[in-house]
Design a protein around this motif. Structure first.
Motif, PDB file in Angstrom:
ATOM      1  N   TYR A  60       0.858  -1.176   0.000  1.00 45.45           N
ATOM      2  CA  TYR A  60       0.000   0.000   0.000  1.00 45.45           C
ATOM      3  C   TYR A  60       0.896   1.228   0.000  1.00 45.45           C
ATOM      4  O   TYR A  60       1.645   1.467   0.948  1.00 45.45           O
ATOM      5  CB  TYR A  60      -0.896  -0.041   1.237  1.00 45.45           C
ATOM      6  N   THR A  61       0.845   2.000  -1.092  1.00 46.55           N
ATOM      7  CA  THR A  61       1.716   3.157  -1.249  1.00 46.55           C
ATOM      8  C   THR A  61       1.172   4.352  -0.469  1.00 46.55           C
ATOM      9  O   THR A  61       0.020   4.753  -0.649  1.00 46.55           O
ATOM     10  CB  THR A  61       1.862   3.531  -2.742  1.00 46.55           C
ATOM     11  N   LEU A  62       2.049   4.922   0.383  1.00 43.04           N
ATOM     12  CA  LEU A  62       1.686   6.090   1.181  1.00 43.04           C
ATOM     13  C   LEU A  62       2.158   7.387   0.533  1.00 43.04           C
ATOM     14  O   LEU A  62       1.500   8.420   0.630  1.00 43.04           O
ATOM     15  CB  LEU A  62       2.288   5.968   2.590  1.00 43.04           C
ATOM     16  N   LYS A  79       0.425   7.373  -4.462  1.00 43.10           N
ATOM     17  CA  LYS A  79      -0.262   7.462  -3.173  1.00 43.10           C
ATOM     18  C   LYS A  79      -1.682   6.884  -3.270  1.00 43.10           C
ATOM     19  O   LYS A  79      -2.445   7.230  -4.158  1.00 43.10           O
ATOM     20  CB  LYS A  79      -0.337   8.915  -2.725  1.00 43.10           C
ATOM     21  N   GLY A  80      -1.990   5.977  -2.353  1.00 45.60           N
ATOM     22  CA  GLY A  80      -3.307   5.352  -2.309  1.00 45.60           C
ATOM     23  C   GLY A  80      -3.427   4.084  -3.113  1.00 45.60           C
ATOM     24  O   GLY A  80      -4.439   3.385  -3.017  1.00 45.60           O
ATOM     25  N   ASP A  81      -2.399   3.747  -3.906  1.00 44.36           N
ATOM     26  CA  ASP A  81      -2.451   2.538  -4.735  1.00 44.36           C
ATOM     27  C   ASP A  81      -2.067   1.301  -3.930  1.00 44.36           C
ATOM     28  O   ASP A  81      -1.145   1.332  -3.106  1.00 44.36           O
ATOM     29  CB  ASP A  81      -1.520   2.660  -5.937  1.00 44.36           C
ATOM     30  N   TRP A 101       9.944   5.958  -1.941  1.00 45.98           N
ATOM     31  CA  TRP A 101       8.672   5.264  -2.127  1.00 45.98           C
ATOM     32  C   TRP A 101       8.289   4.718  -0.763  1.00 45.98           C
ATOM     33  O   TRP A 101       8.865   3.749  -0.280  1.00 45.98           O
ATOM     34  CB  TRP A 101       8.836   4.154  -3.157  1.00 45.98           C
ATOM     35  N   GLU A 102       7.349   5.378  -0.127  1.00 48.42           N
ATOM     36  CA  GLU A 102       6.931   4.964   1.208  1.00 48.42           C
ATOM     37  C   GLU A 102       5.730   4.049   1.096  1.00 48.42           C
ATOM     38  O   GLU A 102       4.723   4.386   0.468  1.00 48.42           O
ATOM     39  CB  GLU A 102       6.581   6.177   2.072  1.00 48.42           C
ATOM     40  N   THR A 129      -6.964   1.727  -6.310  1.00 48.55           N
ATOM     41  CA  THR A 129      -6.676   2.899  -5.497  1.00 48.55           C
ATOM     42  C   THR A 129      -7.732   3.040  -4.421  1.00 48.55           C
ATOM     43  O   THR A 129      -8.937   2.984  -4.709  1.00 48.55           O
ATOM     44  CB  THR A 129      -6.647   4.167  -6.365  1.00 48.55           C
ATOM     45  N   THR A 130      -7.303   3.201  -3.176  1.00 43.43           N
ATOM     46  CA  THR A 130      -8.243   3.402  -2.088  1.00 43.43           C
ATOM     47  C   THR A 130      -8.303   4.879  -1.726  1.00 43.43           C
ATOM     48  O   THR A 130      -7.298   5.584  -1.774  1.00 43.43           O
ATOM     49  CB  THR A 130      -7.854   2.580  -0.842  1.00 43.43           C
TER      50      THR A 130
END
Length: 286
Positions: A60-62, A79-81, A101-102, A129-130
């Protein structure tokens, strides 16, 4: 069986977190379990390339950007992916942004992981994506539990992983809806099937009655109710058959007729497909 292999660059920041776990055989048999979990801020040239690992991986990408290559497709991760993959298959993912890449990530296995993964892949895509914080909160909870593990941790983590998998499937397949989002005809159709499931009904009949294209009707009923209309109808027939088998002494042929099936051989075959046992066995063991 092909052997596991992996190549990687471990360029992550000093404040990144990683836990590597080895569950007991009992815990592996009983639970969903964590193999590895972490919160990384991964710098170029961070990457991982591997194949034939018995594990499922969710990332989950922050913030920042990553890239995933999997099953012949390339995915940009921002972000969100979120992605979920089966690590038996070849995979390559890397940092592609100048900033770190966090991401939070989880390697897991056990329980009904394979079935959830199949459900996750219903639309054929590995990523989505969320727009909510729910998945991030679940992952934070899992990470916090690893700091002070005790005799309850494996039980708790299994429940949380199950919650995570539910959330992934619900969000990815757009099942996060309220009753007000459901087209009114869907509930009318459900009520109609509940009251007429003994009748010989097909999609064309439903299309004419509800004035909705049968393909749209089939798709929307499946999305909001959880099964296509005809499968729902069959389930209602089987439910009544179970009740009659358990709580009456009616012959199986009569039960088949009462639920709208005039061929007892077909009924017995259908009943076994849906329940795993024959009507006679179900009645005997009920």
């Amino acid at each position: 069986m092909n052997d596991f292999w992996q190549k990687a660059n471990k360029s992550w920041t000093s404040d990144s977190t990683r836990y590597i776990l080895t569950p007991s055989k009992k815990n592996q048999d009983m639970f969903y379990f964590i193999q590895e979990i972490g919160h990384f801020k991964a710098l170029k040239p961070y990457y991982t390339e591997r194949e034939h690992l018995t594990s499922y991986l969710m990332k989950y990408t922050l913030s920042g950007k990553g890239r995933l290559i999997y099953q012949g497709k390339e995915y940009l991760l921002e972000k969100g992916d979120i992605f979920l993959i089966d690590c038996q298959n070849y995979q390559y993912y890397e940092t592609i942004s100048d900033e770190p890449w966090e991401m939070v990530w989880l390697h897991f296995y056990g329980g009904s992981s394979a079935l959830f993964y199949q459900e996750y892949l219903k639309n054929g895509e590995q990523t989505f994506t969320t727009e909510t914080k729910r998945i991030g909160q679940i992952m934070e909870n899992l990470l916090n539990l690893q700091e002070h593990r005790n005799a309850r941790t494996a039980f708790t983590c299994s429940l949380i992983i199950h919650d995570l998998l539910n959330e992934l499937v619900i969000q990815k397949n757009l099942l996060d809806f309220s009753d007000t989002d459901v087209p009114p005809y869907i509930f009318e159709l459900q009520n109609f099937l509940d009251n007429h499931f003994k009748e010989n009904i097909n999609l064309e009949d439903l299309e004419k009655k509800f004035l909705v294209n049968k393909y749209q009707l089939n798709k929307e009923f499946s999305k909001y109710i959880g099964a296509p209309p005809i499968e729902y109808l069959i389930a209602q027939r089987i439910n009544l058959a179970k009740e009659l088998l358990l709580y009456t002494t009616k012959p199986i042929k009569q039960i088949a007729m009462e639920i709208g099936i005039d061929n007892v051989t077909y009924f017995s075959r259908l009943f076994k497909i849906k329940t795993g046992v024959t009507p006679n066995t179900y009645r005997k063991n009920g």
